[in-house]
Scaffold this active site. Structure first.
Site, short mmCIF file in Angstrom:
data_model
loop_
_atom_site.label_atom_id
_atom_site.label_comp_id
_atom_site.label_asym_id
_atom_site.label_seq_id
_atom_site.Cartn_x
_atom_site.Cartn_y
_atom_site.Cartn_z
CD GLU A 114 7.39 -7.72 7.45
OE1 GLU A 114 8.19 -8.58 7.05
OE2 GLU A 114 6.30 -8.01 7.96
NE ARG B 204 7.66 -26.21 18.94
CZ ARG B 204 8.35 -25.43 18.12
NH1 ARG B 204 9.47 -24.87 18.52
NH2 ARG B 204 7.91 -25.24 16.89
CE1 TYR C 29 -0.57 -14.43 8.20
CE2 TYR C 29 -1.67 -14.00 10.27
CZ TYR C 29 -0.53 -14.02 9.52
OH TYR C 29 0.64 -13.65 10.10
NE ARG D 288 -1.36 -3.07 10.09
CZ ARG D 288 -1.18 -1.79 10.34
NH1 ARG D 288 -2.03 -0.88 9.90
NH2 ARG D 288 -0.13 -1.38 11.03
NE ARG E 217 8.05 -10.23 9.57
CZ ARG E 217 7.23 -11.25 9.42
NH1 ARG E 217 7.41 -12.36 10.11
NH2 ARG E 217 6.20 -11.21 8.60
CG ASP F 18 1.05 -20.47 7.07
OD1 ASP F 18 1.30 -19.26 7.09
OD2 ASP F 18 0.96 -21.17 8.09
N1 UDP Z 1 3.72 -12.13 17.13
C1 UDP Z 1 4.22 -11.38 18.16
N2 UDP Z 1 5.57 -11.32 18.37
C2 UDP Z 1 6.44 -11.97 17.58
C3 UDP Z 1 5.94 -12.74 16.50
C4 UDP Z 1 4.58 -12.81 16.31
O1 UDP Z 1 3.46 -10.75 18.88
O2 UDP Z 1 7.67 -11.87 17.80
C5 UDP Z 1 2.25 -12.19 16.94
C6 UDP Z 1 1.75 -11.09 16.00
O3 UDP Z 1 0.48 -10.66 16.44
C7 UDP Z 1 1.65 -11.82 14.67
C8 UDP Z 1 1.21 -13.22 15.10
O4 UDP Z 1 1.88 -13.44 16.36
O5 UDP Z 1 0.70 -11.21 13.83
C9 UDP Z 1 1.56 -14.33 14.11
O6 UDP Z 1 2.95 -14.34 13.89
P1 UDP Z 1 3.65 -15.01 12.62
O7 UDP Z 1 5.10 -15.11 12.89
O8 UDP Z 1 2.90 -16.24 12.28
O9 UDP Z 1 3.38 -13.89 11.53
P2 UDP Z 1 3.79 -13.85 9.97
O10 UDP Z 1 5.20 -14.31 9.85
O11 UDP Z 1 2.81 -14.70 9.23
O12 UDP Z 1 3.63 -12.39 9.67
#
Ligand code: UDP
Length: 389
Positions: free
Chosen positions: A319, A185, A367, A263, A294, A369
């Site tokens: 995680e 953004r 994938y 995964r 995370r 949501d």
């Molecule tokens: N991603 C990343 N860094 C971050 C967050 C996300 O590289 O800090 C990339 C990573 O490849 C991930 C993708 O962006 O699989 C999608 O992120 P999202 O937050 O949508 O993942 P979710 O929460 O669905 O696991």
């Protein structure tokens, strides 16, 4: 025995939505789930000491721009107005995601305005031309796509290490579509999602599932895996009844062509004796040398709940992504060419038996949501009703 018009195999968000739409239309629905509670991976539990709602299978934040889905879901729950914000830890510093003015200015030590940001990023991108591709139509891989959006320094800091951990492979082996999920953004808006309709069910996710299934024409049988149940006398007696199946599509056919790659995730939960551990619900650890991706701190999902927020302790969860093997929970479909070929084989098998409609994240191998899953379930159930009116 009670008449059953339809079987829903799998009581996740897709299955529960299908069940409800069909029950509302007067069908008698039997919902089966192999687990001991409905809700699939959105199922939560309550921490006995603090009352915190724990997202057992990782954070789920409801967000949507789909009118139909929003209208449907609010019949069953109110939302608390929570707006998702994600922090990123990199090289000892904490940044606000998504990639926007806040993060870019902090990372580069600049004070760019919204109108200056695009030119700055374009200059960063121009410093690292892509490897030539055979044709302009050849899809970019994840890394090429990411660098073409944000340039190499931001990619290396926030994306490459996290993605390697998340997917267990070099980002060049991944499709560009994954990175398109991540918003970029030219503003100071640090809301992770662009959807204004967002929140956590006020009385929790489990109450949402209870409400979806609370219908006189829906019966729920737990601890019952339809895949084996269909071979029992009770299952055989209903062998003519349409089935809405949301388990893994490869399991439906006994993994005949081999298992689809997934995964999986491992969660390490800890109760910590501080009121607030990290000040927000999710912090991403983007460096490759931190083994987890995370940390979730669940109390922040209910800022309206004063008792939970002021509890003297908190529950966090680290995680760890891992390669799926039989017996593990599948979480993310790994969208690589070999998996797509395998999926096409299973889908061709599935097309031969239209009595079993396959959907949901595990069935569609997508994938999704939560809102997409509900949207797809609404569509699937409504077209079934149209075709079978
Ligand atoms: N991603 C990343 N860094 C971050 C967050 C996300 O590289 O800090 C990339 C990573 O490849 C991930 C993708 O962006 O699989 C999608 O992120 P999202 O937050 O949508 O993942 P979710 O929460 O669905 O696991």
């Amino acid at each position: 025995m009670k008449q059953i018009d339809v079987i829903v195999a799998g009581a996740g968000i897709w299955g529960c939505t299908v069940a409800r739409v069909l029950a509302d239309a007067g069908r008698s629905v039997l919902v089966l789930d192999r687990r001991s509670a409905a809700g699939g991976n959105v199922r939560c539990e309550t921490d006995s000491e603090t009352g915190i709602e724990i997202h057992t299978y990782g954070s789920h934040i409801f967000h949507t721009h789909l009118d139909d889905v929003w209208t449907f879901v609010r019949r069953f729950t109110e939302f608390n107005g929570y707006q998702h914000k994600v922090l990123a830890r990199h090289a000892g510093h904490t940044y606000f995601l998504p990639l926007g003015l806040t993060l870019v200015n902090q990372f580069y030590g600049l004070d760019l305005t919204p109108s200056e940001l695009p030119a700055f990023i374009a200059a960063e991108v121009a410093k690292c031309p892509h490897e030539p591709r055979a044709t302009d139509h050849e899809p970019r891989n994840f890394e090429e796509q990411a660098i073409s959006f944000i340039g190499r320094p931001l990619y290396e800091a926030f994306i490459s290490g996290y993605t390697r951990k998340q997917w267990g492979t070099d980002p060049r082996n991944l499709p560009a579509s994954i990175i398109r999920r991540l918003p970029v953004r030219a503003s100071y808006d640090v809301n992770y999602f662009s959807d204004t309709r967002q929140g956590i069910p006020l009385r929790g996710y489990n109450a949402l599932f209870d409400a979806l299934l609370d219908h006189p024409s829906i019966s729920l049988e737990l601890n019952t895996d339809w895949l084996s149940w269909r071979e029992t006398p009770a299952g055989a007696a209903l062998a003519h009844v349409p089935v809405f199946y949301s388990g893994p599509i490869d399991a439906l056919f006994g993994y005949r062509f081999g298992p689809l790659p997934w995964r999986s995730l491992r969660f390490e939960r800890e109760r910590v004796a501080v009121q607030d551990f990290q000040g927000t619900s999710v912090v991403n650890y983007t460096d490759a040398d931190v083994p987890y991706t995370r940390i979730h701190e669940f109390k922040h999902y209910h800022p309206e709940d004063a008792a939970v927020m002021s509890a003297p302790s908190t529950v966090i969860c680290r995680e760890y992504p891992l390669t799926w093997k039989p017996g593990d929970e599948p979480y993310y479909p790994v969208d690589v060419p070999a998996a797509r070929e395998l999926l096409a084989l299973y889908q061709a098998e599935s097309a031969k038996s239209p009595r079993v409609v396959v959907g949901g994240r595990l069935g569609a191998y997508k994938y999704f949501d939560m809102d997409r899953s509900i949207g797809n379930a609404l569509e699937t159930a409504r077209s079934f009703l149209q075709e079978n009116s």
